[in-house]
Design a protein around this motif. Structure first.
Motif, PDB file in Angstrom:
ATOM      1  N   ILE A  59      71.591  33.067  31.964  1.00 54.19           N
ATOM      2  CA  ILE A  59      71.592  31.705  32.501  1.00 54.19           C
ATOM      3  C   ILE A  59      72.453  31.607  33.757  1.00 54.19           C
ATOM      4  N   ALA A  60      73.644  32.227  33.724  1.00 58.42           N
ATOM      5  CA  ALA A  60      74.531  32.196  34.885  1.00 58.42           C
ATOM      6  C   ALA A  60      73.893  32.906  36.078  1.00 58.42           C
ATOM      7  N   SER A  61      73.251  34.054  35.788  1.00 60.65           N
ATOM      8  CA  SER A  61      72.602  34.815  36.861  1.00 60.65           C
ATOM      9  C   SER A  61      71.470  34.013  37.493  1.00 60.65           C
ATOM     10  N   LEU A  62      70.672  33.379  36.650  1.00 55.87           N
ATOM     11  CA  LEU A  62      69.564  32.583  37.166  1.00 55.87           C
ATOM     12  C   LEU A  62      70.068  31.378  37.961  1.00 55.87           C
ATOM     13  N   TRP A  63      71.143  30.756  37.479  1.00 55.49           N
ATOM     14  CA  TRP A  63      71.657  29.549  38.123  1.00 55.49           C
ATOM     15  C   TRP A  63      72.124  29.820  39.549  1.00 55.49           C
ATOM     16  N   TYR A  64      72.751  30.954  39.764  1.00 57.45           N
ATOM     17  CA  TYR A  64      73.307  31.261  41.081  1.00 57.45           C
ATOM     18  C   TYR A  64      72.349  32.045  41.974  1.00 57.45           C
ATOM     19  N   ARG A  65      71.376  32.758  41.368  1.00 61.06           N
ATOM     20  CA  ARG A  65      70.519  33.609  42.174  1.00 61.06           C
ATOM     21  C   ARG A  65      69.110  33.059  42.347  1.00 61.06           C
ATOM     22  N   GLU A  66      68.695  32.150  41.468  1.00 63.75           N
ATOM     23  CA  GLU A  66      67.327  31.644  41.519  1.00 63.75           C
ATOM     24  C   GLU A  66      67.331  30.127  41.669  1.00 63.75           C
ATOM     25  N   PRO A  67      67.207  29.617  42.893  1.00 68.57           N
ATOM     26  CA  PRO A  67      67.180  28.152  43.081  1.00 68.57           C
ATOM     27  C   PRO A  67      66.046  27.493  42.313  1.00 68.57           C
ATOM     28  N   ALA A  68      64.949  28.197  42.183  1.00 68.05           N
ATOM     29  CA  ALA A  68      63.804  27.604  41.486  1.00 68.05           C
ATOM     30  C   ALA A  68      64.107  27.318  40.022  1.00 68.05           C
ATOM     31  N   THR A  72      68.547  45.952  32.868  1.00 69.60           N
ATOM     32  CA  THR A  72      68.095  46.743  34.023  1.00 69.60           C
ATOM     33  C   THR A  72      67.103  45.955  34.862  1.00 69.60           C
ATOM     34  N   PHE A  73      66.156  45.299  34.218  1.00 63.09           N
ATOM     35  CA  PHE A  73      65.162  44.502  34.951  1.00 63.09           C
ATOM     36  C   PHE A  73      65.835  43.374  35.731  1.00 63.09           C
ATOM     37  N   ILE A  74      66.756  42.648  35.095  1.00 66.63           N
ATOM     38  CA  ILE A  74      67.419  41.522  35.752  1.00 66.63           C
ATOM     39  C   ILE A  74      68.205  41.982  36.975  1.00 66.63           C
ATOM     40  N   THR A  75      68.836  43.133  36.856  1.00 65.34           N
ATOM     41  CA  THR A  75      69.615  43.682  37.966  1.00 65.34           C
ATOM     42  C   THR A  75      68.721  44.069  39.136  1.00 65.34           C
ATOM     43  N   MET A  76      67.514  44.540  38.843  1.00 63.43           N
ATOM     44  CA  MET A  76      66.645  45.090  39.877  1.00 63.43           C
ATOM     45  C   MET A  76      65.687  44.061  40.484  1.00 63.43           C
ATOM     46  N   LEU A  77      65.342  43.005  39.735  1.00 64.31           N
ATOM     47  CA  LEU A  77      64.267  42.120  40.175  1.00 64.31           C
ATOM     48  C   LEU A  77      64.774  40.754  40.628  1.00 64.31           C
ATOM     49  N   ASN A  78      63.999  40.119  41.527  1.00 60.31           N
ATOM     50  CA  ASN A  78      64.174  38.712  41.891  1.00 60.31           C
ATOM     51  C   ASN A  78      62.854  38.008  41.585  1.00 60.31           C
TER      52      ASN A  78
END
Length: 503
Positions: free
Chosen positions: A234-243, A440-446
């Motif tokens: 959730i934290a990763s998505l909040w800061y890295r994915e505006p959508a 691994t997927f979260i680290t590599m993908l946007n």
């Protein structure tokens, strides 16, 4: 009430006649006894083999005028077996504790029996139940557990068939449970009554009257890692994915499609122990999701669903811990490697998508083949390279978005592993493998397909508690055939569309 005569004599009191098998079963410590076997032909060889298979250190003296070569071979392997080549005499029973007559001479067998009875010795006479003091029953053994079968001398053939049935039905892992119960027994304190009550409570799970005691450490580990991982996502998505922030106000229809699909696929997976990955990936590809994002969605959704399912199987005692350890680390290595490779090729999705579709097509055929052969007898030779199986299964599962159950579980069962223990072990290990593959997927993908991912995660999590309990209530063969047909058709459609674009 029976009234006794005034002189208290019992001579006129007749025992009540009873029906059925009147034999009293005992287990002899042949290692501490001296057994004399008269006869070394085919029957004598059979008796000697049975004795040494059950008590390899038994002291046996074999007396016969002639000997089969195999009898000498057994004697060379077991030094406590003594060979005496001569005609039998009654003095040969001096110092004997047990006697077995296994000759094809009925008069000699009777003479051996009379000599044994003169010395108050028990004797077994081959193929003559009326002359026997005891029978050698069929034996089922699982480690320290040993079950003897008797038909009261009526039908050795039925005893052998029952031996085959029990030998197939009783899992080898039952000996592990026996060893663990021995350790529990040794740690109990208190009086005899308390020990009996405690052992009854612990063993109640074997007959399904009580759930096994919970393991707080494992429960905290599974749920703790799930919560921490969810917070990281959730934290990763909040800061890295505006959508992602927009989902709070507007939820795309795609979410609901994948919510229902994840729920259905998790139910199917719970019923047959496989196909969640391949069905979810096939559905994702058909909805236009790139292979890497599809695989990420599958692995993210499998964290919670397999954590819940694995915990349920653990509570039901369906986990083989030795097998779990052999699968875990190689499976994680394979999953991380496969996730890294597939994520690196995300920009080439137009080429990787038909390759993954081809893979799901193959898996669909594998599932269909398993369904057709579902009721066939498994091979008794267990697969030995468990770690290699875990490594390959984890890698292929990450690259293709599924296949851990189809490959690992089906291979274990086909290799002679018990289905219930295999299913529980594969489910629990899948939680940790999906966890590391997802990181691994979260680290590599946007990715921009979080609506589909969220739908799979929530849908499969909602179905997991139900799925773990329906595995024995639904026709596995019908579900497997249906899943295989759907996966094959969708995969063929995806491959056909790609070829049409190329042409």
């Amino acid at each position: 009430m029976t009234l006794l005569p005034k002189d208290n004599s019992l001579t006129d009191v007749q025992p009540e006649k009873t029906q059925g098998n009147q034999l009293f079963p005992v287990f002899l410590k042949l290692n501490n006894l001296h057994t004399v076997l008269v006869g070394a032909g085919n029957v004598g060889l059979e008796k000697l083999t049975a004795l040494l298979q059950n008590s390899p250190a038994a002291t046996v003296t074999v007396i016969s005028k002639t000997f089969l070569t195999d009898v000498h071979l057994l004697a060379s392997i077991h030094p406590q077996v003594n060979i005496i080549q001569k005609p039998f005499t009654d003095t040969d029973l001096d110092g004997a504790d047990l006697v077995i007559a296994a000759t094809n001479d009925s008069e000699l067998n009777k003479y051996v029996r009379q000599s044994a009875h003169d010395r108050k010795l028990l004797i077994n006479v081959a193929d003559k139940p009326e002359l026997c003091d005891f029978y050698l029953g069929s034996i089922v053994q699982k480690g320290d557990l040993k079950i003897a079968i008797s038909t009261n001398g009526k039908s050795p053939t039925i005893a052998k068939r029952l031996k085959e049935v029990l030998g197939e039905a009783l899992p080898a892992e039952l000996d592990i449970t026996l060893q663990q119960m021995s350790e529990v027994r040794n740690t109990l304190a208190g009086d005899f009554t308390h020990k009996v009550k405690e052992l009854n409570r612990v063993t109640a799970v074997l007959v399904g009257t009580q759930k096994p005691p919970s393991n707080l450490n494992l429960k905290l580990l599974v749920w703790g890692m799930s919560i921490v991982f969810l917070l990281i996502v959730i934290a990763s998505l909040w800061y890295r994915e505006p959508a992602f922030r927009g989902y709070v106000e507007t939820i795309p229809p795609m979410f609901y499609y994948f919510l229902g699909a994840g729920f259905v696929f998790a139910l199917v997976d719970g019923a047959i122990g496989m196909s969640y990955g391949v069905t979810s990936t096939t559905f994702s590809l058909s909805m236009g999701i790139p292979p890497a994002s599809a695989s990420m969605g599958v692995h993210l959704s499998e964290i919670m669903s397999n954590g819940i399912a694995g915990w349920m199987h653990y509570r039901m005692g369906n986990v083989n811990w030795k097998l779990f350890k052999l699968l875990l680390l190689p499976g994680i290595v394979g999953a991380v490697t496969g996730a890294y490779l597939l994520s690196s090729l995300e920009h080439y999705a137009q080429y990787t998508k038909p390759a993954v579709s081809l893979y799901t097509l193959i898996l669909g055929c594998v599932i269909l083949s398993k369904a057709i052969n579902l009721n066939r007898k498994r091979t008794k030779a267990k697969i030995k390279n468990i770690s290699l199986l875990g490594l390959g299964g984890g890698f292929i599962d990450a690259v293709g978005g599924g296949g851990w159950g189809s490959i690992v579980l089906s291979t274990l069962i086909a290799g002679g592993r018990h289905p219930r223990f295999s299913l529980g072990t594969v489910k629990l290990s899948r939680f940790f493998i999906a966890l590391m593959g997802s990181l691994t997927f979260i680290t590599m993908l946007n990715s921009s397909h979080w609506d589909a991912v969220a739908g799979l995660v929530i849908g499969s999590a909602l179905a997991s508690p139900v799925a773990a309990r329906i595995s024995n209530k639904i026709s596995a063969k019908a579900i497997m055939v249906s899943v295989a047909v759907i996966v094959i058709l969708i995969s063929i459609r995806s491959i056909f569309n790609f070829l049409m674009k190329v042409i």
